[in-house]
Design a protein around this motif. Structure first.
Motif, PDB file in Angstrom:
ATOM      1  N   ASP A   1      -2.384   7.683   2.589  1.00  0.00           N
ATOM      2  CA  ASP A   1      -3.216   7.389   1.410  1.00  0.00           C
ATOM      3  C   ASP A   1      -2.479   7.904   0.170  1.00  0.00           C
ATOM      4  O   ASP A   1      -1.372   8.442   0.287  1.00  0.00           O
ATOM      5  N   LEU A   2      -3.106   7.768  -1.002  1.00  0.00           N
ATOM      6  CA  LEU A   2      -2.400   8.109  -2.236  1.00  0.00           C
ATOM      7  C   LEU A   2      -2.058   9.604  -2.308  1.00  0.00           C
ATOM      8  O   LEU A   2      -0.958   9.986  -2.698  1.00  0.00           O
ATOM      9  N   GLU A   3      -3.007  10.437  -1.877  1.00  0.00           N
ATOM     10  CA  GLU A   3      -2.739  11.871  -1.938  1.00  0.00           C
ATOM     11  C   GLU A   3      -1.614  12.268  -0.981  1.00  0.00           C
ATOM     12  O   GLU A   3      -0.761  13.101  -1.303  1.00  0.00           O
TER      13      GLU A   3
ATOM     14  N   LEU B   1       0.806  10.364  -0.178  1.00  0.00           N
ATOM     15  CA  LEU B   1       2.034   9.886  -0.837  1.00  0.00           C
ATOM     16  C   LEU B   1       2.549  10.942  -1.821  1.00  0.00           C
ATOM     17  O   LEU B   1       3.729  11.296  -1.808  1.00  0.00           O
ATOM     18  N   TYR B   2       1.659  11.453  -2.660  1.00  0.00           N
ATOM     19  CA  TYR B   2       2.060  12.476  -3.630  1.00  0.00           C
ATOM     20  C   TYR B   2       2.576  13.728  -2.922  1.00  0.00           C
ATOM     21  O   TYR B   2       3.664  14.227  -3.193  1.00  0.00           O
ATOM     22  N   ARG B   3       1.739  14.245  -2.019  1.00  0.00           N
ATOM     23  CA  ARG B   3       2.027  15.564  -1.430  1.00  0.00           C
ATOM     24  C   ARG B   3       3.268  15.549  -0.553  1.00  0.00           C
ATOM     25  O   ARG B   3       4.053  16.486  -0.572  1.00  0.00           O
TER      26      ARG B   3
ATOM     27  N   PRO C   1       3.096   6.551   3.878  1.00  0.00           N
ATOM     28  CA  PRO C   1       1.998   7.409   3.402  1.00  0.00           C
ATOM     29  C   PRO C   1       0.652   6.842   3.869  1.00  0.00           C
ATOM     30  O   PRO C   1       0.461   5.628   3.842  1.00  0.00           O
TER      31      PRO C   1
ATOM     32  N   VAL D   1       5.968   7.185  -7.124  1.00  0.00           N
ATOM     33  CA  VAL D   1       5.438   5.868  -7.485  1.00  0.00           C
ATOM     34  C   VAL D   1       6.390   5.090  -8.394  1.00  0.00           C
ATOM     35  O   VAL D   1       6.755   3.960  -8.102  1.00  0.00           O
TER      36      VAL D   1
END
Lengths: 485, 95
Positions: A336-338, A340-342, A334, A325
């Motif tokens: 969704d946000l998760e 994107l992180y993973r 991505p 981010v």
């Protein structure tokens, strides 16, 4: 041949006006162009920055505001944030990261007037003992291109050994200055935890991380440590105390020095040739007036498992900041946000870094915290207390840095735990936070071997004194592989 | 093997690191090797030993609650993957 001068000789010639910093810096830049393609010791070379800083240094040398190290070029491990320069920690995660500020060490060495040649290669996020886990490919050992240079500060050790920089910075969390120093035949010291500010050093395991000098001689290390250590408000664990002159004891006699030799450091697993070299070096120090005292470090073998709980636990927390981010690598599209992180973390980190983050998350998770994390913290104290008790009987402890000389590239990459055991003599020192150094002591089958010297807290000047006296009667630290002479 | 497939899934979630299906077995095997190393610790009696978090027995230093940094948001956001109107952009979170 400018690169064959000692740092002391460089300083004298710069101050006498016999050479200029621009000339010296250009000489090293030329050598980097010539030799680094085969060694891969630099991630980034910064010729424009180096020459601009060299011109500024020459100005200071002329107008009388120069210090001891002004005009002498330096290479920074790519873990030190360097304002406006790519700072990658040898990770794909930070391949696009231009540091927006300087690490405290970089600030101090800029102030000292040391032109920055570039940033050296390392194990990704300093997690490794061979510099093979770099996103930019392995660095090779100048003594044998089939061998690793050690790690994680492998690039720093290689540039000193091959004369691609006269001085370098490194960091040591579990042995990352001392083990590559041993493998490349150079001098390196990890100071007492809290001596050098960690501000702007990309964090791995914050209760262990400590920066230090990597150079050819103990004298140069003492000078560099003087320049890079100062109290810094911005690192909450930086010790608020006056730093001594680390070079003030270099010329002291070793008469009456009590050297502790732990029997546990000469047991199973230590290669016989390494054992012989280390024992010969200790005998040489005995000739200089020291006496040998047998000591015991009974919990030595618990240090490696305890470290591999604690350091990954700290890493799992420290590396949670890489989320795709605010800076660093971000995955494509991505959902969704998760995701994107993973995916950013899965694609941006290499295998060993992911492994340590996962081990750390596991060790800290519900149900395992007491059995692993707290248990390891208790063992940490037991390992530290072993040293404290030993130091009641001796001034310093000596032994091997690593059980073997440099191993071959690829030899240990499939088995992470065999790589972990390469640090069994260095890790206990980090658990305790003690200062330790590696001093070139000989060669086994053409590959260098270092002598490990460990002292009580704040004994850096004593360690450097011992190393300097040893280097007055030996020339291991002056040797250079034939092709880099 | 001390770490199985279901544990890899939960560790992957804790660490926020995706593990592809074809990697699970290998990741489990290598994590198990590391965790097996920890077993050596269990044989040691640590009863009464205080956990050590840090080498020096010093209190955490505090500082005055004062602003010490100037506004650098443009410099700091210049290296972000996606920014608009001084905000960091992420995929939509709220439907």
């Amino acid at each position: 041949m400018l690169h064959t001068l000692s740092v002391k000789q460089m300083s004298e010639k710069l101050h006498a006006g016999e050479i200029s910093s621009v000339e010296l810096t250009q000489h090293y830049l030329d050598r980097i162009t010539q030799f680094d393609p085969e060694l891969n010791a630099y991630v980034t070379v910064t010729p424009e920055l180096a020459l601009q800083m060299a011109r500024d240094a020459d100005e200071r040398l002329k107008n009388g505001t120069a210090g001891l190290l002004t005009g002498i070029p330096i290479a920074h491990k790519d873990i030190f944030c360097t304002d406006g320069v790519k700072t990658t920690c040898s990770s794909k995660m930070l391949d696009n990261f231009i540091a927006p500020y300087d690490a405290h060490v970089v600030t101090l060495l800029k102030k000292a007037g040391m032109p920055i040649l570039g940033k050296t290669n390392m194990d990704e996020f300093a997690m490794g003992s061979s510099s093979e886990s770099s996103y930019y490919g392995p660095t090779k050992n100048p003594w044998d291109l089939n061998a690793v240079p050690g790690g994680s500060s492998g690039g720093a050790a290689a540039v000193i050994a091959a004369n691609l920089a006269p001085m370098a910075t490194g960091t040591d969390t579990g042995g990352s200055i001392r083990q590559p120093a041993s493998f490349c035949g150079i001098t390196g010291i990890k100071p007492t935890y809290g001596t050098v500010s960690r501000f702007g050093i990309i964090a791995y395991a914050s209760s262990f991380d400590q920066a230090g000098p990597m150079t050819r001689s103990a004298e140069a290390s003492a000078w560099l440590l003087n320049a890079m250590s100062e109290f810094d408000q911005r690192d909450s664990t930086c010790l608020e105390m006056e730093r001594p002159d680390f070079a003030s004891e270099l010329d002291n006699s070793l008469e009456g020095l009590k050297v502790g030799v732990p029997s546990e450091y000469f047991g199973e697993g230590l290669e016989p040739e390494v054992e012989k070299i280390v024992k010969d070096a200790i005998a040489e120090i005995e000739k200089l007036g020291a006496t040998i005292v047998p000591v015991s470090l009974p919990n030595k073998d618990l240090a490696v498992p305890a470290y591999y709980v604690l350091a990954p636990a700290e890493a799992s927390s420290n590396l949670s900041r890489y989320d795709g981010v605010r800076f660093g690598y971000r995955c494509e599209n991505p959902k969704d946000l998760e995701d994107l992180y993973r995916r950013s973390r899965a694609e941006g980190f290499g295998a060993e870094v992911k492994r340590r983050i996962m081990v750390g998350a596991y060790a800290l998770s519900a149900g395992y915290y007491d059995a692993y994390y707290l248990k390891a913290q208790r063992l940490r104290r037991m390992v530290r207390d072993d040293f404290t008790q030993a130091f009641e009987q001796c001034d310093v402890i000596m032994g091997p840095v690593a059980p073997t000389p440099a191993f071959n590239i690829g030899e240990k990459t499939d088995d992470p735990t065999s790589m972990y055991l390469a640090d069994l003599y260095t890790i206990p020192v980090n658990l305790g936070g003690f200062p330790g150094m590696s001093v070139p002591a000989g060669f086994a089958n053409g590959r260098p071997v270092g002598l490990h010297i460990v002292g009580p807290y704040f004994s850096e000047a004593k360690l450097l004194n011992i190393a300097h006296q040893f280097q007055q009667v030996t020339d291991w630290h002056k040797q250079t592989p034939a092709q880099y002479q | 093997m001390s770490i199985g497939k279901s544990e890899v899934a939960s560790i992957s979630r804790l660490a926020m690191i995706a593990v592809a299906d074809h990697e699970v077995e290998q990741v489990a095997a290598k994590l198990s090797k590391v965790v097996d190393l920890f077993a050596q610790m269990q044989a040691v009696d640590t009863e009464g030993v205080e956990p050590m978090a840090h080498p020096h027995a010093v209190a955490q230093r505090l500082r005055l609650d004062e602003i010490t940094e100037g506004d650098q948001h443009q410099k700091l956001q210049a290296i972000a993957p996606a920014v608009a109107m001084d905000l960091y952009l992420v995929p939509q979170v709220i439907e």
